[in-house]
Design a protein around this motif. Structure first.
Motif, PDB file in Angstrom:
ATOM      1  N   THR A  20      -9.245   3.419   1.722  1.00  0.00           N
ATOM      2  CA  THR A  20      -8.105   2.513   1.892  1.00  0.00           C
ATOM      3  C   THR A  20      -8.497   1.083   1.520  1.00  0.00           C
ATOM      4  O   THR A  20      -7.730   0.357   0.881  1.00  0.00           O
ATOM      5  CB  THR A  20      -7.590   2.591   3.346  1.00  0.00           C
ATOM      6  N   LEU A  21      -9.709   0.698   1.903  1.00  0.00           N
ATOM      7  CA  LEU A  21     -10.201  -0.638   1.535  1.00  0.00           C
ATOM      8  C   LEU A  21     -10.235  -0.810   0.021  1.00  0.00           C
ATOM      9  O   LEU A  21      -9.868  -1.860  -0.505  1.00  0.00           O
ATOM     10  CB  LEU A  21     -11.624  -0.844   2.065  1.00  0.00           C
ATOM     11  N   THR A  22     -10.672   0.257  -0.665  1.00  0.00           N
ATOM     12  CA  THR A  22     -10.746   0.202  -2.124  1.00  0.00           C
ATOM     13  C   THR A  22      -9.344   0.059  -2.725  1.00  0.00           C
ATOM     14  O   THR A  22      -9.147  -0.703  -3.673  1.00  0.00           O
ATOM     15  CB  THR A  22     -11.485   1.440  -2.664  1.00  0.00           C
ATOM     16  N   SER A  23      -8.373   0.753  -2.146  1.00  0.00           N
ATOM     17  CA  SER A  23      -6.984   0.593  -2.616  1.00  0.00           C
ATOM     18  C   SER A  23      -6.534  -0.849  -2.435  1.00  0.00           C
ATOM     19  O   SER A  23      -5.899  -1.432  -3.324  1.00  0.00           O
ATOM     20  CB  SER A  23      -6.011   1.474  -1.830  1.00  0.00           C
ATOM     21  N   LEU A  24      -6.858  -1.423  -1.283  1.00  0.00           N
ATOM     22  CA  LEU A  24      -6.477  -2.812  -1.007  1.00  0.00           C
ATOM     23  C   LEU A  24      -7.117  -3.780  -2.007  1.00  0.00           C
ATOM     24  O   LEU A  24      -6.490  -4.720  -2.465  1.00  0.00           O
ATOM     25  CB  LEU A  24      -6.946  -3.215   0.392  1.00  0.00           C
ATOM     26  N   LYS A  25      -8.370  -3.478  -2.324  1.00  0.00           N
ATOM     27  CA  LYS A  25      -9.114  -4.323  -3.252  1.00  0.00           C
ATOM     28  C   LYS A  25      -8.434  -4.359  -4.624  1.00  0.00           C
ATOM     29  O   LYS A  25      -8.176  -5.413  -5.180  1.00  0.00           O
ATOM     30  CB  LYS A  25     -10.528  -3.751  -3.357  1.00  0.00           C
ATOM     31  N   TYR A  26      -8.085  -3.162  -5.137  1.00  0.00           N
ATOM     32  CA  TYR A  26      -7.452  -3.141  -6.457  1.00  0.00           C
ATOM     33  C   TYR A  26      -6.006  -3.591  -6.403  1.00  0.00           C
ATOM     34  O   TYR A  26      -5.482  -4.155  -7.366  1.00  0.00           O
ATOM     35  CB  TYR A  26      -7.639  -1.764  -7.122  1.00  0.00           C
ATOM     36  N   TRP A  27      -5.381  -3.381  -5.256  1.00  0.00           N
ATOM     37  CA  TRP A  27      -4.021  -3.897  -5.059  1.00  0.00           C
ATOM     38  C   TRP A  27      -4.052  -5.414  -5.271  1.00  0.00           C
ATOM     39  O   TRP A  27      -3.201  -5.976  -5.957  1.00  0.00           O
ATOM     40  CB  TRP A  27      -3.570  -3.555  -3.633  1.00  0.00           C
ATOM     41  N   LEU A  28      -5.058  -6.071  -4.726  1.00  0.00           N
ATOM     42  CA  LEU A  28      -5.146  -7.528  -4.863  1.00  0.00           C
ATOM     43  C   LEU A  28      -5.559  -7.952  -6.267  1.00  0.00           C
ATOM     44  O   LEU A  28      -4.885  -8.765  -6.894  1.00  0.00           O
ATOM     45  CB  LEU A  28      -6.117  -8.113  -3.834  1.00  0.00           C
TER      46      LEU A  28
ATOM     47  N   ALA B 121       6.045  -3.857  -0.994  1.00  0.00           N
ATOM     48  CA  ALA B 121       6.451  -2.504  -0.589  1.00  0.00           C
ATOM     49  C   ALA B 121       5.234  -1.589  -0.528  1.00  0.00           C
ATOM     50  O   ALA B 121       5.099  -0.775   0.393  1.00  0.00           O
ATOM     51  CB  ALA B 121       7.495  -1.962  -1.563  1.00  0.00           C
ATOM     52  N   GLU B 122       4.324  -1.721  -1.503  1.00  0.00           N
ATOM     53  CA  GLU B 122       3.107  -0.902  -1.503  1.00  0.00           C
ATOM     54  C   GLU B 122       2.280  -1.153  -0.251  1.00  0.00           C
ATOM     55  O   GLU B 122       1.770  -0.228   0.377  1.00  0.00           O
ATOM     56  CB  GLU B 122       2.239  -1.228  -2.733  1.00  0.00           C
ATOM     57  N   LEU B 123       2.145  -2.435   0.100  1.00  0.00           N
ATOM     58  CA  LEU B 123       1.351  -2.771   1.281  1.00  0.00           C
ATOM     59  C   LEU B 123       2.042  -2.275   2.554  1.00  0.00           C
ATOM     60  O   LEU B 123       1.380  -1.743   3.454  1.00  0.00           O
ATOM     61  CB  LEU B 123       1.111  -4.290   1.336  1.00  0.00           C
ATOM     62  N   SER B 124       3.364  -2.411   2.617  1.00  0.00           N
ATOM     63  CA  SER B 124       4.096  -1.904   3.782  1.00  0.00           C
ATOM     64  C   SER B 124       3.927  -0.398   3.925  1.00  0.00           C
ATOM     65  O   SER B 124       3.750   0.111   5.041  1.00  0.00           O
ATOM     66  CB  SER B 124       5.596  -2.191   3.665  1.00  0.00           C
ATOM     67  N   ASP B 125       3.976   0.323   2.794  1.00  0.00           N
ATOM     68  CA  ASP B 125       3.792   1.782   2.830  1.00  0.00           C
ATOM     69  C   ASP B 125       2.411   2.130   3.365  1.00  0.00           C
ATOM     70  O   ASP B 125       2.258   3.033   4.188  1.00  0.00           O
ATOM     71  CB  ASP B 125       3.937   2.392   1.427  1.00  0.00           C
ATOM     72  N   LEU B 126       1.411   1.418   2.859  1.00  0.00           N
ATOM     73  CA  LEU B 126       0.027   1.679   3.277  1.00  0.00           C
ATOM     74  C   LEU B 126      -0.128   1.445   4.787  1.00  0.00           C
ATOM     75  O   LEU B 126      -0.724   2.256   5.489  1.00  0.00           O
ATOM     76  CB  LEU B 126      -0.899   0.768   2.466  1.00  0.00           C
ATOM     77  N   ILE B 127       0.472   0.360   5.274  1.00  0.00           N
ATOM     78  CA  ILE B 127       0.397   0.052   6.706  1.00  0.00           C
ATOM     79  C   ILE B 127       1.118   1.123   7.524  1.00  0.00           C
ATOM     80  O   ILE B 127       0.607   1.585   8.540  1.00  0.00           O
ATOM     81  CB  ILE B 127       0.974  -1.363   6.979  1.00  0.00           C
ATOM     82  N   ARG B 128       2.280   1.548   7.040  1.00  0.00           N
ATOM     83  CA  ARG B 128       3.026   2.573   7.760  1.00  0.00           C
ATOM     84  C   ARG B 128       2.219   3.875   7.830  1.00  0.00           C
ATOM     85  O   ARG B 128       2.163   4.524   8.859  1.00  0.00           O
ATOM     86  CB  ARG B 128       4.403   2.806   7.127  1.00  0.00           C
ATOM     87  N   GLU B 129       1.586   4.233   6.708  1.00  0.00           N
ATOM     88  CA  GLU B 129       0.782   5.462   6.694  1.00  0.00           C
ATOM     89  C   GLU B 129      -0.364   5.393   7.711  1.00  0.00           C
ATOM     90  O   GLU B 129      -0.676   6.380   8.359  1.00  0.00           O
ATOM     91  CB  GLU B 129       0.201   5.705   5.294  1.00  0.00           C
ATOM     92  N   ILE B 130      -0.965   4.214   7.838  1.00  0.00           N
ATOM     93  CA  ILE B 130      -2.042   4.059   8.826  1.00  0.00           C
ATOM     94  C   ILE B 130      -1.464   4.197  10.232  1.00  0.00           C
ATOM     95  O   ILE B 130      -1.997   4.921  11.078  1.00  0.00           O
ATOM     96  CB  ILE B 130      -2.759   2.690   8.673  1.00  0.00           C
ATOM     97  N   GLU B 131      -0.335   3.499  10.464  1.00  0.00           N
ATOM     98  CA  GLU B 131       0.274   3.525  11.799  1.00  0.00           C
ATOM     99  C   GLU B 131       0.741   4.924  12.189  1.00  0.00           C
ATOM    100  O   GLU B 131       0.700   5.287  13.363  1.00  0.00           O
ATOM    101  CB  GLU B 131       1.433   2.524  11.864  1.00  0.00           C
ATOM    102  N   GLU B 132       1.173   5.692  11.185  1.00  0.00           N
ATOM    103  CA  GLU B 132       1.636   7.055  11.483  1.00  0.00           C
ATOM    104  C   GLU B 132       0.494   8.062  11.494  1.00  0.00           C
ATOM    105  O   GLU B 132       0.722   9.263  11.651  1.00  0.00           O
ATOM    106  CB  GLU B 132       2.697   7.477  10.448  1.00  0.00           C
TER     107      GLU B 132
END
Ligand SMILES: [Fe+2]
Length: 137
Positions: free
Chosen positions: A111-119, A91-102
């Motif tokens: 955003t990359l840093t968020s992805l890094k810690y998300w993983l 859900a977190e990743l979907s939200d992040l993708i939606r925010e980029i798309e919107e």
């Protein structure tokens, strides 16, 4: 060139199937980072980088499925809480993708840093419990 996210040996769970997938997800994040760093600054939503983020989403979904199958096969007791965590991460990743798309978020270093810690914070560290369980049997 220094990688955006360097794999650490203490992230190995000692479960080959899962470790290979984790290594692959780390590699994918590095590819997203490479793509973001090399794109020119005017194009905020570079198609190449975004395509890789969508690939990350797809491969994470498959990884979670495989990991949950592994846990069930080995009668791991916390499979349902781990499943809930996976659902939350997706859900977190979907939200992040939606925010980029919107257009509410840029695919940038933040955003990359968020992805890094998300993983690493969730996907890898909480999987250590699976390794501990396997070792204790
Ligand atoms: Fe995992």
């Amino acid at each position: 060139m220094k990688r955006f996210l360097t794999w650490r040996d203490d992230w190995y769970l000692g479960i080959d199937e899962i470790d290979q997938q984790h290594l692959h997800l780390v590699e994918l994040i590095n590819q997203v980072a490479d793509s973001v760093m090399t794109q020119n600054s005017e194009s905020s939503n570079d198609g190449g980088a975004m395509r890789l983020v969508l690939q990350l989403q797809e491969e994470t979904r498959q990884h979670f499925r495989d990991e949950e199958a592994f846990m069930r096969n080995h009668e791991y007791p916390q499979v349902s809480s781990h499943h809930r965590e996976h659902a939350l991460l997706q859900a977190e990743l979907s939200d992040l993708i939606r925010e980029i798309e919107e257009g509410k978020r840029r695919l940038d270093i933040e955003t990359l840093t968020s992805l890094k810690y998300w993983l690493i914070d969730h996907v890898i560290e909480s999987d250590m419990d699976i390794a501990r369980y396997m070792n204790s049997r």
